[in-house]
Design an enzyme around this catalytic site. Structure first.
Site, short mmCIF file in Angstrom:
data_model
loop_
_atom_site.label_atom_id
_atom_site.label_comp_id
_atom_site.label_asym_id
_atom_site.label_seq_id
_atom_site.Cartn_x
_atom_site.Cartn_y
_atom_site.Cartn_z
N LYS A 1 0.72 -1.49 -0.11
CA LYS A 1 0.27 -0.23 -0.04
C LYS A 1 0.77 1.36 0.03
O LYS A 1 0.47 2.34 -0.66
CB LYS A 1 -1.01 0.15 1.11
CG LYS A 1 -1.89 -1.03 1.21
CD LYS A 1 -3.05 -0.91 0.15
CE LYS A 1 -4.35 -1.89 0.35
NZ LYS A 1 -5.15 -1.62 -0.78
N GLU B 1 -9.80 6.09 3.08
CA GLU B 1 -10.31 4.89 3.80
C GLU B 1 -9.45 3.49 4.06
O GLU B 1 -8.47 3.61 3.38
CB GLU B 1 -11.56 4.50 2.50
CG GLU B 1 -11.21 3.64 1.65
CD GLU B 1 -10.13 4.03 0.58
OE1 GLU B 1 -9.93 4.99 0.70
OE2 GLU B 1 -9.23 3.05 0.01
N SER C 1 1.39 -9.71 -0.90
CA SER C 1 1.20 -8.33 -0.68
C SER C 1 1.43 -7.64 0.55
O SER C 1 1.51 -6.48 0.86
CB SER C 1 -0.19 -7.87 -1.30
OG SER C 1 -1.18 -8.73 -0.60
C1 LIG Z 1 -1.89 -7.02 2.45
C2 LIG Z 1 -2.97 -6.59 1.47
N1 LIG Z 1 -3.21 -7.18 0.33
C3 LIG Z 1 -4.10 -6.90 -0.41
C4 LIG Z 1 -5.13 -6.06 0.07
C5 LIG Z 1 -6.18 -5.78 -1.05
O1 LIG Z 1 -6.16 -4.35 -1.82
P1 LIG Z 1 -5.84 -4.60 -3.05
O2 LIG Z 1 -6.81 -5.46 -4.04
O3 LIG Z 1 -6.18 -3.20 -3.59
O4 LIG Z 1 -4.51 -5.00 -3.55
C6 LIG Z 1 -4.95 -5.30 1.17
C7 LIG Z 1 -6.14 -4.33 1.29
O5 LIG Z 1 -6.37 -3.76 2.53
C8 LIG Z 1 -3.92 -5.64 2.00
O6 LIG Z 1 -3.88 -5.08 3.08
#
Ligand SMILES: Cc1ncc(COP(=O)(O)O)c(C=O)c1O
Lengths: 261, 396
Positions: free
Chosen positions: B89, B111, B377
């Site tokens: 993020k 948000e 992620s």
């Molecule tokens: C670690 C992590 N992965 C994925 C997501 C999902 O968001 P996005 O689909 O925008 O990557 C989030 C959202 O809070 C997250 O914290």
């Protein structure tokens, strides 16, 4: 058939009182009753809110009323039935206000035809972009004799106001302040400067001021700078008072706005 | 055919800016200026410096040997969990805070679902000395408590969203309402590739650093910059967008977008938008979303706060609609199990969102020599309370 909104503007150019309420609130089948009572009490124009799960531009009062209405079982088919039933008894122009997704899911063409059949004179769809209106909606609305109303705010550029004026077939909804519905109180000198700036632009469209208009005083002030004004949240709060007393709540509230100062 | 955005702000038929007039001046200004600002040399220089020295980029690409043996394919992990603040993020918030400064904004709103975007926003606001307000659903405030404390320590104000399902969708509604009421001084840092144009494209461009690095790292480690497949979880879709970005037009690279199926796709408690959704408008974008026949938005469910969203970004709606990306749905249980598998085999505790991407390995058939990149992620510190409840079931 003549459009009732056009007729109103031919007849009346000052102090137009536009009342917003949420269909299906406080009770599912209050819609027709509220419209007839509003007409009797002296409202000039009626805006029917189509309750939506995620109303981006609305404050807590309208959000909550929408949620109650949805929980009551309100939906668009029912709304059109409710309005059709009383349409021959109503001379007041009716405007439907809601979000574009509702129209898309109902089907654009079907929605507009239903509006026509049930005596709806105009639409307010705050999230309908101007270019999408021109390419997908304008002809359909014109063919069905239904007017469109667009919003402007203190941040809208002059150039865009002229564009909106060109595209509006109903009235221009002057959002009084940077606000979601139901928020601000009173009218400041800064707002008055903004209204005066709009007035100097010599727009062709009729103008109504809304957002934060809640009582006789703010209504009268707003009416000095436009053809009329719009009251929503304050009216919804009045309807909440005693849900069995819809007629009295309507006539008391409208009475309090229209009483001579 | 291109899978990227067109000049009108659409991916195929998805995207656009369906917003009330109150948002128009800010969104219009962003549309006209975002690319010009973000590709100015001084902007790029400052951003790259921060990504390197502050965030810790490039994030490693790690060959997961034991996991590869288990699934009989070549699995590489793009380690976004190692970024400062613990997820991808921050790639976006670094970019957007610099943009906000260029726009002369003083107040930042955001948000958040899992709290990772909230923390990443609070972090860059602390860094730049800007006021920060984060909207977060009441339910998420409870289930992601560690991130709430982090945001507060960083000086952000966390405001609970109490309407609707009290999760990410509702936090987004409240942030939009805040922006409507504070149009002049405020910039809204959206945390995913959702919202009105230009947000989906802008956020994707800031996240694109993931696939930019991935290309070079794969080339170095495997001799080929193209993997056979990329797997990423999709809430709104920002980490997936970043991981796919530089491969969008390269159809040899398979995209797997993993959605949260909650208690099961058809259980009534799910967030599997690509299966359950239909075309409509959510948060100012024309995309796929979960809705009733009447166009009322359905409240989603996932154990994972970051995937508990009833829409997906328009880029992904288009990729899935066009068959360019394959959508896979993963239940709460499958994700929990995958989190324990990764932890026990590689010593990496993933975020619950990320665990969904790993669960997809159970459902896919890859060849032994295939190179599969999973976008890791985020890390799972924030989810320990949830994982702890399942030690007995999956931790044996
Ligand atoms: C670690 C992590 N992965 C994925 C997501 C999902 O968001 P996005 O689909 O925008 O990557 C989030 C959202 O809070 C997250 O914290």
């Amino acid at each position: 058939m003549e459009n009732k909104l056009d007729q109103l503007f031919q007849k009346k150019q000052k102090n137009i009182l536009n009342i917003y309420f949420t269909a299906g609130f406080p009770n599912l089948n209050d819609t027709g009753h509220i419209i007839l009572e509003l007409e009797k009490a002296g409202a000039d124009l009626i805006e029917i809110g189509m309750p939506y799960s995620d109303p981006m531009a609305d404050g807590p009062t309208i959000q909550e009323s929408g949620q109650v209405a949805l929980d009551n079982g309100m939906n668009l088919n029912l709304l059109f039935d409710q309005i059709s039933t009383i349409k021959d008894k109503v001379n007041t122009p009716l405007i439907c206000m809601g979000y574009l997704n509702q129209v898309m899911q109902f089907g654009e063409i079907k929605f507009i035809e239903k509006c026509k059949e049930s005596g709806v004179d105009g639409l307010i769809l705050p999230d309908l972009p101007l270019d999408v209106y021109e390419s997908d909606y304008k002809n359909l609305l014109d063919e069905n004799n239904i007017r469109i109303c667009f919003l402007i705010t203190p941040q809208t550029s002059d150039e865009r106001i002229h564009e909106i004026d060109r595209l509006s077939s109903g009235f221009i909804y002057i959002v009084a302040d940077a606000a979601i519905t139901g928020n601000s109180k009173g009218i400041s000198t800064k707002q008055i400067e903004y209204f005066e700036r709009i007035n100097k632009m010599n727009l062709k469209s009729k103008k109504l001021i809304g957002f934060g208009i809640s009582d006789a005083q703010s209504f009268n002030t707003a009416c000095q700078y436009a053809n009329g004004a719009i009251i929503g949240s304050a009216f919804i709060r009045a309807l909440k008072d005693d849900q069995q007393q819809v007629s009295e709540n309507v006539s008391n509230f409208i009475g309090s706005i229209l009483e001579k100062v | 055919m291109t899978y990227n955005i067109n000049e009108k702000g659409y991916y195929g038929e998805f995207g656009g800016a369906f917003i009330p007039e109150m948002l128009y001046p800010n969104v219009d200004n962003l549309q006209k200026s975002y690319k010009e600002i973000m590709y100015q040399p001084d902007f790029q220089e400052e951003m790259k410096q921060l990504l390197k020295d502050y965030v810790g980029r490039p994030s490693p690409l790690y060959f997961a040997k034991r996991l590869s043996e288990k699934y009989k394919t070549q699995i590489y992990l793009k380690r976004e969990d190692l970024n400062h603040t613990g997820s991808h993020k921050i790639n976006n918030t670094i970019g957007q805070i610099l943009l906000a400064k260029k726009l002369g904004k003083k107040r930042i709103i955001a948000e958040t679902g899992a709290g990772q975007h909230g923390v990443a926003t609070a972090t860059v606001c602390a860094l730049m000395g800007m006021e920060c307000i984060v909207y977060m659903g009441s339910i998420d405030i409870e289930r992601q408590a560690p991130n709430v404390s982090r945001m507060k320590m960083l000086g952000a104000k966390v405001i609970p969203a109490t309407s609707g399902s009290q999760t990410l969708k509702d936090a987004t509604n409240e942030a939009i309402r805040d922006w409507i009421q504070h149009p002049v001084e405020t910039h809204y840092i959206i945390g995913s590739v959702v919202g009105p144009h230009p947000y989906p494209d802008m956020v994707a461009r800031f996240q694109a650093v993931i696939s930019e690095e991935m290309k070079a790292q794969l080339k170095e480690q495997t001799g080929n910059e193209n993997p056979n497949a990329i797997i990423a979880c999709v809430g709104g879709g920002s980490n997936a967008a970043g991981a796919f970005y530089h491969y969008l037009e390269n159809e040899e690279v398979q995209f797997i977008a993993v959605e949260a199926a909650g208690h099961g796709i058809h259980s009534g408690e799910s967030a599997a938008t690509s299966v359950l959704g239909s075309k409509g408008i959510i948060h100012g974008s024309r995309t796929l979303l979960m809705q009733t026949e009447d166009g009322q938005i359905i409240e989603p469910y996932s154990l994972s706060a970051g995937l508990d969203y009833p829409g997906i970004g328009p880029m992904h709606a288009n990729l899935i609609h066009a068959g360019r990306a394959e959508a896979v749905s993963v239940t709460d249980e499958e994700a929990l199990e995958a989190a324990f598998v990764l932890t026990r085999m590689e010593g990496i505790i993933p975020a619950l969102e990320t665990a969904h991407a790993f669960a997809a390995l159970e459902k896919m058939k890859f060849k032994t020599q295939d190179v599969v990149v999973i976008n890791l992620s985020g890390r799972g510190d924030k989810d320990l309370a949830t994982y702890k409840k399942h030690f007995e079931t999956y931790g044996k």
